[in-house]
Design an enzyme around this catalytic site. Structure first.
Site, PDB file in Angstrom:
ATOM      1  N   ARG A  30       0.825  -1.225   0.000  1.00  0.00           N
ATOM      2  CA  ARG A  30       0.000   0.000   0.000  1.00  0.00           C
ATOM      3  C   ARG A  30       0.853   1.267   0.000  1.00  0.00           C
ATOM      4  O   ARG A  30       0.473   2.269  -0.600  1.00  0.00           O
ATOM      5  CB  ARG A  30      -0.991  -0.046   1.167  1.00  0.00           C
ATOM      6  CG  ARG A  30      -2.029  -1.143   0.930  1.00  0.00           C
ATOM      7  CD  ARG A  30      -3.286  -0.993   1.711  1.00  0.00           C
ATOM      8  NE  ARG A  30      -4.269  -1.982   1.272  1.00  0.00           N
ATOM      9  CZ  ARG A  30      -5.338  -2.302   1.947  1.00  0.00           C
ATOM     10  NH1 ARG A  30      -5.599  -1.734   3.108  1.00  0.00           N
ATOM     11  NH2 ARG A  30      -6.189  -3.197   1.475  1.00  0.00           N
ATOM     12  N   CYS A  78      15.236 -22.215  -0.166  1.00  0.00           N
ATOM     13  CA  CYS A  78      15.671 -22.394  -1.556  1.00  0.00           C
ATOM     14  C   CYS A  78      17.191 -22.529  -1.577  1.00  0.00           C
ATOM     15  O   CYS A  78      17.909 -21.548  -1.788  1.00  0.00           O
ATOM     16  CB  CYS A  78      15.192 -21.184  -2.368  1.00  0.00           C
ATOM     17  SG  CYS A  78      15.768 -21.173  -4.062  1.00  0.00           S
ATOM     18  N   GLY A 109      19.050 -15.795   7.053  1.00  0.00           N
ATOM     19  CA  GLY A 109      19.415 -16.411   5.773  1.00  0.00           C
ATOM     20  C   GLY A 109      18.879 -15.588   4.607  1.00  0.00           C
ATOM     21  O   GLY A 109      19.589 -15.326   3.622  1.00  0.00           O
ATOM     22  N   ASP A 133      12.272 -15.734  16.061  1.00  0.00           N
ATOM     23  CA  ASP A 133      13.415 -15.966  16.967  1.00  0.00           C
ATOM     24  C   ASP A 133      14.054 -14.706  17.543  1.00  0.00           C
ATOM     25  O   ASP A 133      14.863 -14.803  18.461  1.00  0.00           O
ATOM     26  CB  ASP A 133      14.509 -16.750  16.223  1.00  0.00           C
ATOM     27  CG  ASP A 133      14.140 -18.215  16.090  1.00  0.00           C
ATOM     28  OD1 ASP A 133      13.418 -18.717  16.967  1.00  0.00           O
ATOM     29  OD2 ASP A 133      14.569 -18.846  15.111  1.00  0.00           O
ATOM     30  N   ALA A 192       8.652 -19.537  35.406  1.00  0.00           N
ATOM     31  CA  ALA A 192       9.276 -20.869  35.330  1.00  0.00           C
ATOM     32  C   ALA A 192      10.275 -21.056  36.472  1.00  0.00           C
ATOM     33  O   ALA A 192      10.964 -20.118  36.873  1.00  0.00           O
ATOM     34  CB  ALA A 192       9.985 -21.022  33.990  1.00  0.00           C
ATOM     35  N   GLU A 193      10.337 -22.276  36.966  1.00  0.00           N
ATOM     36  CA  GLU A 193      11.265 -22.586  38.053  1.00  0.00           C
ATOM     37  C   GLU A 193      12.698 -22.716  37.533  1.00  0.00           C
ATOM     38  O   GLU A 193      13.660 -22.519  38.273  1.00  0.00           O
ATOM     39  CB  GLU A 193      10.841 -23.883  38.759  1.00  0.00           C
ATOM     40  CG  GLU A 193       9.785 -23.697  39.845  1.00  0.00           C
ATOM     41  CD  GLU A 193       8.439 -23.175  39.330  1.00  0.00           C
ATOM     42  OE1 GLU A 193       8.061 -23.473  38.178  1.00  0.00           O
ATOM     43  OE2 GLU A 193       7.768 -22.443  40.087  1.00  0.00           O
ATOM     44  N   LYS A 220       5.269 -25.399  46.809  1.00  0.00           N
ATOM     45  CA  LYS A 220       4.735 -25.095  45.473  1.00  0.00           C
ATOM     46  C   LYS A 220       3.968 -26.301  44.954  1.00  0.00           C
ATOM     47  O   LYS A 220       4.409 -27.441  45.123  1.00  0.00           O
ATOM     48  CB  LYS A 220       5.872 -24.787  44.482  1.00  0.00           C
ATOM     49  CG  LYS A 220       6.466 -23.410  44.620  1.00  0.00           C
ATOM     50  CD  LYS A 220       7.373 -23.124  43.427  1.00  0.00           C
ATOM     51  CE  LYS A 220       8.069 -21.780  43.591  1.00  0.00           C
ATOM     52  NZ  LYS A 220       8.876 -21.401  42.429  1.00  0.00           N
TER      53      LYS A 220
HETATM   54  P1  ADP Z   1      15.664 -17.379   7.495  1.00  0.00           P
HETATM   55  O1  ADP Z   1      15.625 -16.311   6.459  1.00  0.00           O
HETATM   56  O2  ADP Z   1      14.376 -17.498   8.250  1.00  0.00           O
HETATM   57  O3  ADP Z   1      16.903 -17.285   8.369  1.00  0.00           O
HETATM   58  P2  ADP Z   1      16.948 -19.560   6.032  1.00  0.00           P
HETATM   59  O4  ADP Z   1      18.236 -19.475   6.778  1.00  0.00           O
HETATM   60  O5  ADP Z   1      16.414 -20.912   5.731  1.00  0.00           O
HETATM   61  O6  ADP Z   1      15.748 -18.786   6.736  1.00  0.00           O
HETATM   62  O7  ADP Z   1      17.154 -18.772   4.660  1.00  0.00           O
HETATM   63  C1  ADP Z   1      16.103 -18.619   3.741  1.00  0.00           C
HETATM   64  C2  ADP Z   1      16.634 -18.678   2.343  1.00  0.00           C
HETATM   65  O8  ADP Z   1      17.541 -17.597   2.122  1.00  0.00           O
HETATM   66  C3  ADP Z   1      17.449 -19.929   2.011  1.00  0.00           C
HETATM   67  O9  ADP Z   1      16.643 -21.042   1.700  1.00  0.00           O
HETATM   68  C4  ADP Z   1      18.221 -19.455   0.799  1.00  0.00           C
HETATM   69  O10 ADP Z   1      17.390 -19.427  -0.346  1.00  0.00           O
HETATM   70  C5  ADP Z   1      18.538 -18.003   1.178  1.00  0.00           C
HETATM   71  N1  ADP Z   1      19.874 -17.917   1.789  1.00  0.00           N
HETATM   72  C6  ADP Z   1      20.237 -18.294   3.019  1.00  0.00           C
HETATM   73  N2  ADP Z   1      21.542 -18.079   3.249  1.00  0.00           N
HETATM   74  C7  ADP Z   1      22.044 -17.553   2.115  1.00  0.00           C
HETATM   75  C8  ADP Z   1      23.344 -17.117   1.700  1.00  0.00           C
HETATM   76  N3  ADP Z   1      24.395 -17.179   2.504  1.00  0.00           N
HETATM   77  N4  ADP Z   1      23.483 -16.644   0.442  1.00  0.00           N
HETATM   78  C9  ADP Z   1      22.427 -16.579  -0.392  1.00  0.00           C
HETATM   79  N5  ADP Z   1      21.167 -16.960  -0.067  1.00  0.00           N
HETATM   80  C10 ADP Z   1      20.973 -17.450   1.160  1.00  0.00           C
END
Ligand code: ADP
Length: 328
Positions: A30, A78, A109, A133, A192-193, A220
């Protein structure tokens, strides 16, 4: 990129899904439409980018989605995208589709993939942190964390009810392979304990048993151990075994698992995601890229993407101490 060049952007969600991703997509779409840009949604993250799963979005494409968990664009892992040749192909696909910039909503990633596209081909990208996370460097917060914690807290409250009725000990496993954030927050919010965190190596079984026995002696009626899943499956069951064998303590295990990923995003997640999606597109419109929208001192700001590529466990000793102090 100058302001006048930007005509068309794309947005994708990648990696683990998180509640609030839809709010970020909505905000990106948007904001871009409001600025007169064309916007494409790419399905299934980098996998959809490679197989050409692009769809032009309008204001209605993102109607009635902000309250839903998951991601309407779907997501994927991927592994092919780790290959520079494949990323080159991705760059050419984006060029052929006449897309000028890409917004990547995902975790660490996904940020790395986006940064490679930028550094290898100069393609303008912006990262928006979407992961339950809360483990991306630079930002205090990642979209989905609050919802995941809320879901886990509600579950533990229910477990506490039955644990109290039967005077039982429960080990509740929450998500967090390398990240302590969910376990610490859930531990504090549920009294939590004991909290077992992934960065502390082998759990201190003696200390766990002492914490549980101290509570029982004080009268407890129940005990809860919050355990982050860690990198090797089965940790909760190992704790259960060791408590039984070495310390004569019976404990039940409850693994919360993927329920922590789903569900309606909390107001906090909706708000942060809406702000971040907006800032992402605004940055592109104003000619900035290779940045990640980040929460710093409670404000959504832009940080260089390169500074946000590492995982950051955000382990907070003060929070751990607070949990200990309050659990006596
Ligand atoms: P997140 O983004 O939740 O940390 P992942 O670590 O599985 O999840 O990364 C998601 C996607 O990002 C991977 O499946 C891949 O396609 C791409 N990716 C991850 N690390 C790299 C990298 N070092 N270089 C290029 N692409 C990456």
């Amino acid at each position: 990129m100058s302001e006048t060049n930007l005509k068309s952007i794309a947005v994708l969600t990648s990696g683990g899904d998180s509640p609030g991703m839809n709010c970020a997509i909505r905000s990106v779409v948007r904001t871009a439409l409001g600025a007169g840009l064309k916007v494409y949604g790419i399905r299934r993250g980098y996998a959809g980018l490679l197989d050409g799963s692009f769809e032009e979005m309008n204001a209605s494409s993102v109607g009635n989605i902000l309250q839903h968990g998951g991601t309407i664009l779907q997501t994927s892992r991927c592994p092919e995208f780790l290959d520079p040749e494949i990323r080159k192909e991705a760059f050419h696909i984006l060029k052929r589709k006449k897309i000028d910039a890409l917004v990547v909503i995902g975790g660490n990633g996904s940020y790395n993939g986006a940064f490679e596209l930028y550094s290898e081909h100069g393609f303008p990208v912006v990262g928006v942190p979407g992961t339950i996370d809360n483990d991306i460097q630079g930002t205090e917060y990642t979209i989905g964390f609050d919802t995941a914690v809320q879901t886990a807290v509600e579950a533990v409250d229910k477990i506490r009810d039955t644990a109290s009725s039967h005077a039982r000990t429960f080990i509740v496993e929450v998500m967090g392979r390398k990240s302590s954030a969910i376990a610490l927050q859930v531990g504090i919010c549920t009294g939590a304990e004991n909290i077992v965190l992934p960065d502390q190596g082998e759990p201190d079984f003696l200390q766990i048993s002492k914490d549980i026995k101290r509570g029982i002696q004080r009268g407890k009626s129940s005990s809860i151990i919050i355990c982050a899943e860690g990198e090797n499956p089965g940790l909760s069951y190992r704790i259960q075994e060791r408590l039984k064998e070495d310390h004569q303590l019976d404990a039940h295990v409850c693994i919360l698992g993927h329920i922590q990923r789903g569900g309606n995003p909390t107001a906090h997640d909706r708000s942060i995601a809406s702000h971040m999606g907006h800032v992402a597109v605004q940055a592109l419109i104003e000619g900035r890229s290779a940045i990640a929208t980040s929460l710093v001192n409670g404000k959504v700001v832009e940080l260089p993407l390169e500074e946000c590529l590492k995982k950051d466990n955000k382990f907070n000793p003060q929070m751990e101490n607070l949990a200990k102090v309050l659990s006596i």
